[in-house]
Design a protein around this motif. Sequence first.
Motif, PDB file in Angstrom:
ATOM      1  N   THR A   2      -3.874  28.094  48.821  1.00 60.84           N
ATOM      2  CA  THR A   2      -3.596  28.120  50.251  1.00 60.84           C
ATOM      3  C   THR A   2      -3.298  29.536  50.684  1.00 60.84           C
ATOM      4  O   THR A   2      -2.931  30.394  49.881  1.00 60.84           O
ATOM      5  CB  THR A   2      -2.386  27.222  50.572  1.00 60.84           C
ATOM      6  OG1 THR A   2      -1.265  27.698  49.857  1.00 60.84           O
ATOM      7  CG2 THR A   2      -2.666  25.776  50.224  1.00 60.84           C
ATOM      8  N   LYS A   3      -3.473  29.725  51.999  1.00 60.87           N
ATOM      9  CA  LYS A   3      -3.188  31.053  52.539  1.00 60.87           C
ATOM     10  C   LYS A   3      -1.686  31.235  52.688  1.00 60.87           C
ATOM     11  O   LYS A   3      -0.924  30.268  52.642  1.00 60.87           O
ATOM     12  CB  LYS A   3      -3.851  31.199  53.909  1.00 60.87           C
ATOM     13  CG  LYS A   3      -5.355  31.208  53.825  1.00 60.87           C
ATOM     14  CD  LYS A   3      -5.931  31.489  55.184  1.00 60.87           C
ATOM     15  CE  LYS A   3      -7.444  31.540  55.091  1.00 60.87           C
ATOM     16  NZ  LYS A   3      -8.051  31.869  56.337  1.00 60.87           N
ATOM     17  N   ARG A   4      -1.304  32.453  52.905  1.00 60.28           N
ATOM     18  CA  ARG A   4       0.106  32.751  53.108  1.00 60.28           C
ATOM     19  C   ARG A   4       0.588  32.090  54.397  1.00 60.28           C
ATOM     20  O   ARG A   4      -0.161  31.941  55.346  1.00 60.28           O
ATOM     21  CB  ARG A   4       0.302  34.252  53.219  1.00 60.28           C
ATOM     22  CG  ARG A   4       0.010  34.981  51.923  1.00 60.28           C
ATOM     23  CD  ARG A   4       0.225  36.458  52.065  1.00 60.28           C
ATOM     24  NE  ARG A   4       1.576  36.747  52.585  1.00 60.28           N
ATOM     25  CZ  ARG A   4       1.904  37.893  53.150  1.00 60.28           C
ATOM     26  NH1 ARG A   4       1.036  38.853  53.282  1.00 60.28           N
ATOM     27  NH2 ARG A   4       3.123  38.083  53.588  1.00 60.28           N
ATOM     28  N   ARG A   5       1.791  31.699  54.449  1.00 58.87           N
ATOM     29  CA  ARG A   5       2.465  31.068  55.595  1.00 58.87           C
ATOM     30  C   ARG A   5       1.807  29.763  56.024  1.00 58.87           C
ATOM     31  O   ARG A   5       1.867  29.364  57.174  1.00 58.87           O
ATOM     32  CB  ARG A   5       2.515  32.027  56.776  1.00 58.87           C
ATOM     33  CG  ARG A   5       3.393  33.237  56.484  1.00 58.87           C
ATOM     34  CD  ARG A   5       3.392  34.120  57.660  1.00 58.87           C
ATOM     35  NE  ARG A   5       2.074  34.766  57.645  1.00 58.87           N
ATOM     36  CZ  ARG A   5       1.808  35.933  58.187  1.00 58.87           C
ATOM     37  NH1 ARG A   5       2.715  36.572  58.822  1.00 58.87           N
ATOM     38  NH2 ARG A   5       0.622  36.448  58.108  1.00 58.87           N
ATOM     39  N   PHE A   6       1.104  29.082  55.142  1.00 55.85           N
ATOM     40  CA  PHE A   6       0.456  27.811  55.452  1.00 55.85           C
ATOM     41  C   PHE A   6       1.485  26.768  55.888  1.00 55.85           C
ATOM     42  O   PHE A   6       1.272  26.037  56.859  1.00 55.85           O
ATOM     43  CB  PHE A   6      -0.333  27.303  54.230  1.00 55.85           C
ATOM     44  CG  PHE A   6      -0.951  25.947  54.446  1.00 55.85           C
ATOM     45  CD1 PHE A   6      -2.081  25.806  55.233  1.00 55.85           C
ATOM     46  CD2 PHE A   6      -0.383  24.814  53.883  1.00 55.85           C
ATOM     47  CE1 PHE A   6      -2.641  24.568  55.440  1.00 55.85           C
ATOM     48  CE2 PHE A   6      -0.938  23.575  54.081  1.00 55.85           C
ATOM     49  CZ  PHE A   6      -2.079  23.448  54.863  1.00 55.85           C
ATOM     50  N   GLY A   7       2.607  26.712  55.214  1.00 61.36           N
ATOM     51  CA  GLY A   7       3.658  25.740  55.524  1.00 61.36           C
ATOM     52  C   GLY A   7       4.245  25.955  56.902  1.00 61.36           C
ATOM     53  O   GLY A   7       4.498  25.009  57.645  1.00 61.36           O
ATOM     54  N   LYS A   8       4.461  27.226  57.269  1.00 63.50           N
ATOM     55  CA  LYS A   8       5.020  27.533  58.588  1.00 63.50           C
ATOM     56  C   LYS A   8       4.036  27.135  59.689  1.00 63.50           C
ATOM     57  O   LYS A   8       4.415  26.560  60.696  1.00 63.50           O
ATOM     58  CB  LYS A   8       5.349  29.018  58.692  1.00 63.50           C
ATOM     59  CG  LYS A   8       6.525  29.433  57.846  1.00 63.50           C
ATOM     60  CD  LYS A   8       6.796  30.907  58.016  1.00 63.50           C
ATOM     61  CE  LYS A   8       7.942  31.351  57.113  1.00 63.50           C
ATOM     62  NZ  LYS A   8       8.178  32.777  57.196  1.00 63.50           N
ATOM     63  N   ARG A   9       2.758  27.436  59.488  1.00 68.47           N
ATOM     64  CA  ARG A   9       1.740  27.102  60.485  1.00 68.47           C
ATOM     65  C   ARG A   9       1.611  25.584  60.638  1.00 68.47           C
ATOM     66  O   ARG A   9       1.467  25.065  61.741  1.00 68.47           O
ATOM     67  CB  ARG A   9       0.398  27.703  60.090  1.00 68.47           C
ATOM     68  CG  ARG A   9       0.370  29.200  60.224  1.00 68.47           C
ATOM     69  CD  ARG A   9      -0.978  29.734  59.846  1.00 68.47           C
ATOM     70  NE  ARG A   9      -0.983  31.190  59.893  1.00 68.47           N
ATOM     71  CZ  ARG A   9      -1.944  31.946  59.427  1.00 68.47           C
ATOM     72  NH1 ARG A   9      -2.994  31.388  58.843  1.00 68.47           N
ATOM     73  NH2 ARG A   9      -1.878  33.237  59.526  1.00 68.47           N
TER      74      ARG A   9
END
Length: 143
Positions: A2-9
């Motif tokens: 997954t890309k960085r900051r996927f959880g935040k998005r």
Amino acid sequence: MTKRRFGKRLAVAATMMTLVTPAVSAQQGDVPPSKPGRPINTGDVLSGELNAMKVRDAKNGKRVATYQITSEPRRLPAPNGLCNLETGPETFQLVTSSDAQATQLKSFVGKEISVKVDEVACASDPGQMSEAVITKWSLVKKQ
């Protein structure tokens, strides 16, 4: 992967969906059923915008001018009533019985006019563009 900051998005998108969904469902509330128009009887005045249409005559195929008034929905006298419509007819075809009546209407095309209705019925011929037909009428002068 997954890309960085996927959880935040994903969290921001889920929050936005929960906020937007109630607003959309509130806008789609129950729409009250439309009421039938007020009745139009012999001798009543009908007002609206006059339109001209060119149609072919069924007998000889010649192009003839047809005039139509667009108005608020109206309810015709019994047995016609609403002309199989929810609110009643909104477009009324004016049948001209002489060249003088056609000439009289020609100058008012695209303008607001008023006519006194003497005879009105639901449109019954296939291919008619109006919902109701006024066969006997007279133009009312605005004061």
